[in-house]
Motif scaffolding. Structure first.
Motif, PDB file in Angstrom:
ATOM      1  N   VAL A 246      36.548  43.092  59.577  1.00 30.25           N
ATOM      2  CA  VAL A 246      37.127  42.604  60.826  1.00 30.25           C
ATOM      3  C   VAL A 246      38.238  41.574  60.582  1.00 30.25           C
ATOM      4  O   VAL A 246      38.775  41.014  61.533  1.00 30.25           O
ATOM      5  CB  VAL A 246      36.051  42.032  61.782  1.00 30.25           C
ATOM      6  N   GLN A 247      38.592  41.353  59.342  1.00 25.36           N
ATOM      7  CA  GLN A 247      39.662  40.407  59.043  1.00 25.36           C
ATOM      8  C   GLN A 247      40.990  40.921  59.596  1.00 25.36           C
ATOM      9  O   GLN A 247      41.276  42.123  59.550  1.00 25.36           O
ATOM     10  CB  GLN A 247      39.792  40.187  57.535  1.00 25.36           C
ATOM     11  N   THR A 248      41.809  40.008  60.082  1.00 21.59           N
ATOM     12  CA  THR A 248      43.117  40.378  60.615  1.00 21.59           C
ATOM     13  C   THR A 248      44.198  40.233  59.553  1.00 21.59           C
ATOM     14  O   THR A 248      44.038  39.478  58.573  1.00 21.59           O
ATOM     15  CB  THR A 248      43.494  39.487  61.811  1.00 21.59           C
ATOM     16  N   LEU A 249      45.291  40.920  59.765  1.00 20.76           N
ATOM     17  CA  LEU A 249      46.429  40.822  58.855  1.00 20.76           C
ATOM     18  C   LEU A 249      46.989  39.398  58.851  1.00 20.76           C
ATOM     19  O   LEU A 249      47.345  38.874  57.792  1.00 20.76           O
ATOM     20  CB  LEU A 249      47.509  41.839  59.247  1.00 20.76           C
ATOM     21  N   ASP A 250      47.019  38.756  60.005  1.00 22.01           N
ATOM     22  CA  ASP A 250      47.513  37.372  60.073  1.00 22.01           C
ATOM     23  C   ASP A 250      46.666  36.431  59.228  1.00 22.01           C
ATOM     24  O   ASP A 250      47.193  35.569  58.522  1.00 22.01           O
ATOM     25  CB  ASP A 250      47.542  36.876  61.520  1.00 22.01           C
ATOM     26  N   SER A 251      45.339  36.592  59.278  1.00 21.57           N
ATOM     27  CA  SER A 251      44.490  35.695  58.487  1.00 21.57           C
ATOM     28  C   SER A 251      44.647  35.978  56.994  1.00 21.57           C
ATOM     29  O   SER A 251      44.576  35.059  56.180  1.00 21.57           O
ATOM     30  CB  SER A 251      43.029  35.780  58.917  1.00 21.57           C
ATOM     31  N   LEU A 252      44.899  37.227  56.636  1.00 20.27           N
ATOM     32  CA  LEU A 252      45.147  37.543  55.227  1.00 20.27           C
ATOM     33  C   LEU A 252      46.472  36.942  54.772  1.00 20.27           C
ATOM     34  O   LEU A 252      46.557  36.397  53.667  1.00 20.27           O
ATOM     35  CB  LEU A 252      45.126  39.056  55.000  1.00 20.27           C
ATOM     36  N   HIS A 253      47.493  37.002  55.607  1.00 18.18           N
ATOM     37  CA  HIS A 253      48.770  36.352  55.263  1.00 18.18           C
ATOM     38  C   HIS A 253      48.550  34.861  55.010  1.00 18.18           C
ATOM     39  O   HIS A 253      49.110  34.296  54.063  1.00 18.18           O
ATOM     40  CB  HIS A 253      49.798  36.549  56.380  1.00 18.18           C
ATOM     41  N   ALA A 254      47.730  34.221  55.838  1.00 19.94           N
ATOM     42  CA  ALA A 254      47.432  32.797  55.664  1.00 19.94           C
ATOM     43  C   ALA A 254      46.715  32.550  54.344  1.00 19.94           C
ATOM     44  O   ALA A 254      47.003  31.564  53.646  1.00 19.94           O
ATOM     45  CB  ALA A 254      46.599  32.286  56.836  1.00 19.94           C
ATOM     46  N   GLU A 255      45.788  33.438  53.967  1.00 17.75           N
ATOM     47  CA  GLU A 255      45.087  33.284  52.687  1.00 17.75           C
ATOM     48  C   GLU A 255      46.053  33.406  51.521  1.00 17.75           C
ATOM     49  O   GLU A 255      45.977  32.637  50.556  1.00 17.75           O
ATOM     50  CB  GLU A 255      43.986  34.340  52.544  1.00 17.75           C
ATOM     51  N   ILE A 256      46.946  34.370  51.581  1.00 19.72           N
ATOM     52  CA  ILE A 256      47.914  34.554  50.490  1.00 19.72           C
ATOM     53  C   ILE A 256      48.801  33.317  50.352  1.00 19.72           C
ATOM     54  O   ILE A 256      49.156  32.915  49.250  1.00 19.72           O
ATOM     55  CB  ILE A 256      48.747  35.834  50.704  1.00 19.72           C
ATOM     56  N   ALA A 257      49.135  32.694  51.476  1.00 18.19           N
ATOM     57  CA  ALA A 257      49.999  31.514  51.462  1.00 18.19           C
ATOM     58  C   ALA A 257      49.313  30.274  50.897  1.00 18.19           C
ATOM     59  O   ALA A 257      49.977  29.417  50.310  1.00 18.19           O
ATOM     60  CB  ALA A 257      50.516  31.226  52.872  1.00 18.19           C
ATOM     61  N   THR A 258      47.993  30.158  51.065  1.00 15.35           N
ATOM     62  CA  THR A 258      47.316  28.916  50.684  1.00 15.35           C
ATOM     63  C   THR A 258      46.337  29.054  49.522  1.00 15.35           C
ATOM     64  O   THR A 258      46.076  28.079  48.832  1.00 15.35           O
ATOM     65  CB  THR A 258      46.547  28.323  51.882  1.00 15.35           C
ATOM     66  N   ASN A 259      45.763  30.229  49.323  1.00 15.62           N
ATOM     67  CA  ASN A 259      44.743  30.416  48.295  1.00 15.62           C
ATOM     68  C   ASN A 259      45.311  31.177  47.111  1.00 15.62           C
ATOM     69  O   ASN A 259      46.456  31.633  47.134  1.00 15.62           O
ATOM     70  CB  ASN A 259      43.551  31.200  48.866  1.00 15.62           C
ATOM     71  N   LEU A 260      44.484  31.345  46.098  1.00 17.42           N
ATOM     72  CA  LEU A 260      44.839  32.211  44.978  1.00 17.42           C
ATOM     73  C   LEU A 260      44.378  33.620  45.338  1.00 17.42           C
ATOM     74  O   LEU A 260      43.195  33.833  45.614  1.00 17.42           O
ATOM     75  CB  LEU A 260      44.135  31.756  43.702  1.00 17.42           C
ATOM     76  N   VAL A 261      45.288  34.550  45.354  1.00 15.53           N
ATOM     77  CA  VAL A 261      44.956  35.942  45.637  1.00 15.53           C
ATOM     78  C   VAL A 261      45.567  36.771  44.513  1.00 15.53           C
ATOM     79  O   VAL A 261      46.770  36.671  44.237  1.00 15.53           O
ATOM     80  CB  VAL A 261      45.497  36.408  47.007  1.00 15.53           C
ATOM     81  N   PHE A 262      44.718  37.555  43.868  1.00 14.24           N
ATOM     82  CA  PHE A 262      45.181  38.412  42.780  1.00 14.24           C
ATOM     83  C   PHE A 262      45.008  39.864  43.170  1.00 14.24           C
ATOM     84  O   PHE A 262      44.078  40.220  43.898  1.00 14.24           O
ATOM     85  CB  PHE A 262      44.379  38.134  41.499  1.00 14.24           C
ATOM     86  N   VAL A 263      45.906  40.686  42.668  1.00 14.39           N
ATOM     87  CA  VAL A 263      45.817  42.123  42.892  1.00 14.39           C
ATOM     88  C   VAL A 263      45.876  42.843  41.554  1.00 14.39           C
ATOM     89  O   VAL A 263      46.443  42.341  40.586  1.00 14.39           O
ATOM     90  CB  VAL A 263      46.946  42.650  43.814  1.00 14.39           C
ATOM     91  N   ALA A 264      45.267  44.013  41.538  1.00 18.37           N
ATOM     92  CA  ALA A 264      45.391  44.932  40.407  1.00 18.37           C
ATOM     93  C   ALA A 264      46.286  46.058  40.895  1.00 18.37           C
ATOM     94  O   ALA A 264      46.053  46.625  41.959  1.00 18.37           O
ATOM     95  CB  ALA A 264      44.016  45.460  40.007  1.00 18.37           C
ATOM     96  N   ARG A 265      47.329  46.345  40.123  1.00 15.02           N
ATOM     97  CA  ARG A 265      48.281  47.383  40.505  1.00 15.02           C
ATOM     98  C   ARG A 265      48.249  48.532  39.512  1.00 15.02           C
ATOM     99  O   ARG A 265      48.214  48.321  38.313  1.00 15.02           O
ATOM    100  CB  ARG A 265      49.712  46.840  40.516  1.00 15.02           C
ATOM    101  N   LEU A 266      48.303  49.709  40.069  1.00 11.64           N
ATOM    102  CA  LEU A 266      48.491  50.924  39.285  1.00 11.64           C
ATOM    103  C   LEU A 266      49.809  51.486  39.785  1.00 11.64           C
ATOM    104  O   LEU A 266      49.870  52.070  40.866  1.00 11.64           O
ATOM    105  CB  LEU A 266      47.343  51.904  39.507  1.00 11.64           C
ATOM    106  N   GLY A 267      50.878  51.211  39.048  1.00 11.01           N
ATOM    107  CA  GLY A 267      52.211  51.517  39.552  1.00 11.01           C
ATOM    108  C   GLY A 267      52.489  50.614  40.741  1.00 11.01           C
ATOM    109  O   GLY A 267      52.342  49.399  40.668  1.00 11.01           O
TER     110      GLY A 267
END
Length: 167
Positions: free
Chosen positions: A42-63
């Motif tokens: 139920v997380q919103t895109l806006d709240s995820l944008h806020a997390e990326i701006a303030t917290n450490l968020v890591f991603v794994a990329r395949l290409g």
């Protein structure tokens, strides 16, 4: 020739892919509990944008595809809080979750001076519990999440060296 999975800091441009991946990955958790209103779904895109701006968020990329993600923040008590670890179902079971967990731990230690790591998972999430136990986490208690799911709280001392057990 196959591509390697690369782990890096997330950017604002990754938010939509992270949210879609999170939604896909947490379907199995929702099914375990018969609750499709668990927080990750139920997380919103806006709240995820806020997390990326303030917290450490890591991603794994395949290409160009985001195939894994994890988040870290420091709580009021100075503990590194790790959450929303997810790996695309087609890549699970190959150590990517452990790599993402280590990236979050390293970031929280190096960038936020965490001396303790804390995370939680649902009490029926056996594969998650196995991963966290292998990574050195120990259960320290339970709590019921806002979504009504019983969560097991786990902690790990960030100052002790990590040891790898061989088979």
């Amino acid at each position: 020739m196959g591509m390697s999975v690369i782990i890096s800091a997330a950017t604002e441009q990754d938010a939509e892919q992270i949210l879609k991946l999170q939604y896909l990955c947490f379907q199995s958790e929702a099914e375990l509990y018969g609750n499709y209103r668990i927080d990750p779904l139920v997380q919103t895109l806006d709240s995820l944008h806020a997390e990326i701006a303030t917290n450490l968020v890591f991603v794994a990329r395949l290409g160009d595809e985001v195939v894994g993600s994890v988040r870290g923040a420091v709580g009021e008590d100075g503990a590194g809080e790790i959450g929303r670890l997810c790996v695309h179902p087609r890549l699970q079971g190959h150590g990517l979750g452990a790599r993402l967990l280590r990236a979050a731990e390293a970031g929280l230690t190096d960038e936020r001076s965490a001396t303790l790591f804390r995370l939680h998972t649902g009490h029926r999430s056996e594969s998650n519990l196995r991963l966290y136990r292998r990574a050195g986490y120990a259960p320290v208690g339970n709590e019921t999440g806002r979504d009504g799911v019983l969560m097991i709280l786990l902690e790990k001392d960030a100052t002790k060296p990590a040891y790898v057990a061989s088979a």
